[in-house]
Write a protein that holds these residues in place. Structure first.
Motif, PDB file in Angstrom:
ATOM      1  N   LYS A  87       0.830  -1.233   0.000  1.00 40.77           N
ATOM      2  CA  LYS A  87       0.000   0.000   0.000  1.00 40.77           C
ATOM      3  C   LYS A  87       0.853   1.266   0.000  1.00 40.77           C
ATOM      4  CE  LYS A  87      -3.892  -2.002   2.504  1.00 40.77           C
ATOM      5  NZ  LYS A  87      -4.755  -1.864   3.657  1.00 40.77           N
ATOM      6  N   VAL A 135       1.405   4.131  -1.682  1.00 38.61           N
ATOM      7  CA  VAL A 135       0.747   4.902  -2.749  1.00 38.61           C
ATOM      8  C   VAL A 135       1.742   5.791  -3.493  1.00 38.61           C
ATOM      9  CG1 VAL A 135      -1.077   6.563  -3.278  1.00 38.61           C
ATOM     10  CG2 VAL A 135      -1.441   4.882  -1.508  1.00 38.61           C
ATOM     11  N   ASN A 175      -8.202  -5.039  -0.661  1.00 38.15           N
ATOM     12  CA  ASN A 175      -7.369  -4.411   0.365  1.00 38.15           C
ATOM     13  C   ASN A 175      -6.203  -3.668  -0.288  1.00 38.15           C
ATOM     14  OD1 ASN A 175      -6.614  -3.695   2.903  1.00 38.15           O
ATOM     15  ND2 ASN A 175      -5.447  -5.568   3.297  1.00 38.15           N
ATOM     16  N   GLN A 207      -4.585   0.346  -1.763  1.00 45.50           N
ATOM     17  CA  GLN A 207      -4.670   1.792  -1.942  1.00 45.50           C
ATOM     18  C   GLN A 207      -4.037   2.093  -3.300  1.00 45.50           C
ATOM     19  OE1 GLN A 207      -5.883   4.279  -0.015  1.00 45.50           O
ATOM     20  NE2 GLN A 207      -5.403   3.969   2.133  1.00 45.50           N
ATOM     21  N   ASN A 256      -5.099   8.232  -6.962  1.00 50.47           N
ATOM     22  CA  ASN A 256      -6.286   8.811  -7.607  1.00 50.47           C
ATOM     23  C   ASN A 256      -6.131   8.877  -9.116  1.00 50.47           C
ATOM     24  OD1 ASN A 256      -7.596   9.184  -5.210  1.00 50.47           O
ATOM     25  ND2 ASN A 256      -7.176  11.360  -5.033  1.00 50.47           N
ATOM     26  N   TYR A 289      -8.125   9.216   0.101  1.00 47.18           N
ATOM     27  CA  TYR A 289      -7.284   8.111   0.613  1.00 47.18           C
ATOM     28  C   TYR A 289      -7.736   7.699   2.014  1.00 47.18           C
ATOM     29  CZ  TYR A 289      -4.248   9.154  -3.327  1.00 47.18           C
ATOM     30  OH  TYR A 289      -3.762   9.342  -4.602  1.00 47.18           O
ATOM     31  N   ASP A 290      -7.468   6.440   2.348  1.00 44.72           N
ATOM     32  CA  ASP A 290      -7.842   5.911   3.667  1.00 44.72           C
ATOM     33  C   ASP A 290      -6.563   5.662   4.450  1.00 44.72           C
ATOM     34  OD1 ASP A 290      -8.675   4.456   5.864  1.00 44.72           O
ATOM     35  OD2 ASP A 290     -10.290   3.470   4.774  1.00 44.72           O
ATOM     36  N   TYR A 291      -6.252   6.586   5.362  1.00 42.05           N
ATOM     37  CA  TYR A 291      -4.990   6.471   6.110  1.00 42.05           C
ATOM     38  C   TYR A 291      -5.099   5.582   7.347  1.00 42.05           C
ATOM     39  CZ  TYR A 291      -3.381  10.172   3.040  1.00 42.05           C
ATOM     40  OH  TYR A 291      -3.032  10.904   1.924  1.00 42.05           O
ATOM     41  N   SER A 342      -8.996   0.584   2.351  1.00 42.97           N
ATOM     42  CA  SER A 342      -8.799   0.741   0.906  1.00 42.97           C
ATOM     43  C   SER A 342      -9.557   1.965   0.409  1.00 42.97           C
ATOM     44  CB  SER A 342      -9.303  -0.505   0.174  1.00 42.97           C
ATOM     45  OG  SER A 342      -9.338  -0.270  -1.210  1.00 42.97           O
ATOM     46  N   ASN A 343      -8.973   2.656  -0.564  1.00 45.22           N
ATOM     47  CA  ASN A 343      -9.639   3.818  -1.164  1.00 45.22           C
ATOM     48  C   ASN A 343     -10.291   3.471  -2.502  1.00 45.22           C
ATOM     49  OD1 ASN A 343      -7.237   3.443  -2.640  1.00 45.22           O
ATOM     50  ND2 ASN A 343      -7.146   5.604  -3.194  1.00 45.22           N
TER      51      ASN A 343
END
Length: 520
Positions: free
Chosen positions: A47, A49, A132, A134, A137, A217-219, A223-224
């Motif tokens: 993950k 990113v 699961n 990220q 975008n 985003y999911d910190y 998952s985003n």
């Protein structure tokens, strides 16, 4: 006329036979590609990113330019064992593989169908399994953007029946569900619903969610992917409905996104431009000229200020093309609805440079003006599609221009109606009060005809907004009291700040230049 403006898709020239001529071996994996997929796979699992974005945006383009300028990337089967035969990674790799194929070559019908199947498999995984991951975008936007583009491309390709071979017709009959309009709309709608993105954006307004603040985003370790695909799918739905000519439904799909504010859609330049281009175009077609002018002005000013930062981006050419198209649409809006006060001086200066002469001719409301409206619309409109399946009966005909011709006809019909009202506006600009009889005399019509013209003018300068309220697009209004017409002209608010700031910057530039001069 449209063909002059790259309206046609490039003809299909790439097939399995000339793959061999190019010396392409789908099973050969260069070391640099092996290293790329291994590292990308690892970063996705971790993950990371930032690294995924670097590899996706920079490394993939660099390798494409160096090794795969006119051939596809190695097949997914050739790279699968380097990534533990991971199903999701292989689907993502194939999504990039097809995107590269569409960008650099011309896909065959079989490849178009295979790309549809790959999207179906990938989207089913995202919608029905726990993903699961990220992803950046940029990648998620490109996924939605490419999905809609390939749908549009397939509809254009399928509509050119004239030169189709028997084998192609047999494939079209066999795979009649590939790129079906309901399938495309259902996937985009499923992402919106399954992601709960509309509820998330509503809760965010009440201070409950953190979606825009974190750019989607999911910190917290989640998952985003589903959320952001759901978000971008609203823009995808707007685009598809614009291609179909259903502007009201398109704008309705975008309603949950407040485009008056910065949002996740502005985090990716391609998404930002596509959103405003289609939003502005839909408003133009629904006679909401003021709204279209306001948004075109904002995005054109933004592109003017930031385009130098995107020069090395693979999207740069597309940014420039959309920029030019939106200037053409702004010229149309301002010619139909003179509201120059809504346009920034910088944008206005660029607009005058590009279309000043044509806009002056468009105000004359003659056949030449009509031809310019036709030309600008044809250049700047989306590539409209006919989504229905073709007739396979002889004789086979091309119908890929039918949807475009219909939208052009509707637009020019509206222009023609506006032209009839040009005389009214000219007189109303001159007078603050004038009797019905006097104006009827000037316009060489009787009073009952003039009343009809004035009612039509009122109708054409008003539109219904997204809330169902009637809004005015006019820079002047009037009312009739006892056979007297009273004109109310809106006064533009003078803004001096921008002017003085520009002059200060110019002066500083002159002082800097003078400091460099060494006197003898």
């Amino acid at each position: 006329m449209a063909a002059n403006y790259d309206y046609e898709e490039a003809p299909g020239t790439y097939d399995d036979a000339n793959r061999q001529d190019l010396g392409y071996d789908p099973n050969f994996v260069p070391d640099s590609v092996k290293s790329f997929v291994v590292h990308l796979y690892r970063h996705i699992r971790e993950k990371n990113v930032y690294e995924i974005h670097q590899m996706y945006e920079i490394s993939f383009q660099t390798l494409s330019d160096r090794l795969f300028k006119d051939t596809p990337w190695p097949s997914v089967d050739a790279v699968a064992h380097y990534v533990d035969n991971d199903q999701v990674f292989c689907l993502l790799y194939r999504e990039m593989w097809f995107r590269h194929l569409y960008a650099r070559l011309s896909p065959t019908l079989k490849q178009r169908i295979d790309s549809w199947d790959n999207y179906c498999c990938l989207f089913q995984v995202v919608l029905h399994r726990v993903v699961n991951m990220q992803l950046p975008n940029q990648w998620l936007w490109d996924m939605v953007d490419e999905f809609v583009y390939q749908f549009q491309s397939f509809c254009q390709y399928r509509a050119k029946m004239k030169n189709k071979t028997e084998q192609e017709i047999a494939l079209l009959r066999q795979f009649d569900q590939a790129w079906n309009v309901y399938g495309v709309l259902n996937y985009l709608q499923a992402f919106v619903e399954k992601s709960n993105i509309i509820q998330i954006l509503e809760q965010e307004k009440e201070g409950g969610e953190q979606f825009t603040a974190t750019d989607g985003y999911d910190y917290s370790g989640g998952s985003n992917v589903l959320k952001v695909l759901g978000y971008f799918s609203m823009v995808g739905l707007l685009r598809v409905h614009c291609l179909l000519g259903d502007y009201q439904t398109g704008l309705k799909c975008l309603l949950p996104i407040d485009i008056s504010q910065q949002g996740v859609y502005t985090s990716v330049i391609g998404s930002h431009i596509a959103t405003i281009y289609h939003y502005g175009f839909a408003n133009l077609m629904m006679r909401r000229y003021v709204e279209a002018i306001r948004e075109f002005n904002k995005i054109l000013l933004y592109i003017y200020k930031t385009k130098q930062y995107h020069q090395k981006s693979p999207q740069y050419e597309q940014i420039l093309k959309k920029n030019e198209q939106m200037y053409a649409l702004l010229a149309i809006c301002l010619s139909l609805c003179p509201q120059a006060k809504l346009v920034d001086e910088t944008v206005n200066s660029q607009l005058r440079e590009k279309y000043g002469e044509k806009m002056a001719r468009m105000q004359r409301y003659d056949d030449e003006a009509f031809a310019i409206y036709d030309e600008l619309f044809s250049y700047a409109c989306p590539k409209f599609i006919t989504p229905s399946a073709p007739s396979f009966e002889e004789p086979l005909v091309n119908y890929n221009q039918d949807a475009y011709r219909l939208q052009l006809k509707l637009f020019l019909y509206e222009v023609k109606q506006q032209q009839l009202l040009s005389g009214v506006r000219t007189f109303l600009k001159v007078y603050s009060t004038i009797s019905l009889g006097k104006l009827a005399n000037y316009m060489e019509v009787d009073e009952s005809t003039l009343r009809s013209i004035l009612f039509t003018y009122k109708h054409k300068t008003h539109a219904v907004d997204s809330d169902g309220k009637i809004i005015s697009n006019a820079d002047l209004d009037f009312y009739i009291d006892d056979d007297m017409i009273h004109v109310v002209e809106s006064k533009p608010v003078k803004r001096y700040g921008d002017y003085f700031l520009r002059q200060i910057v110019k002066l500083e530039g002159v002082i800097t230049d003078m400091d460099r001069v060494k006197l003898e």
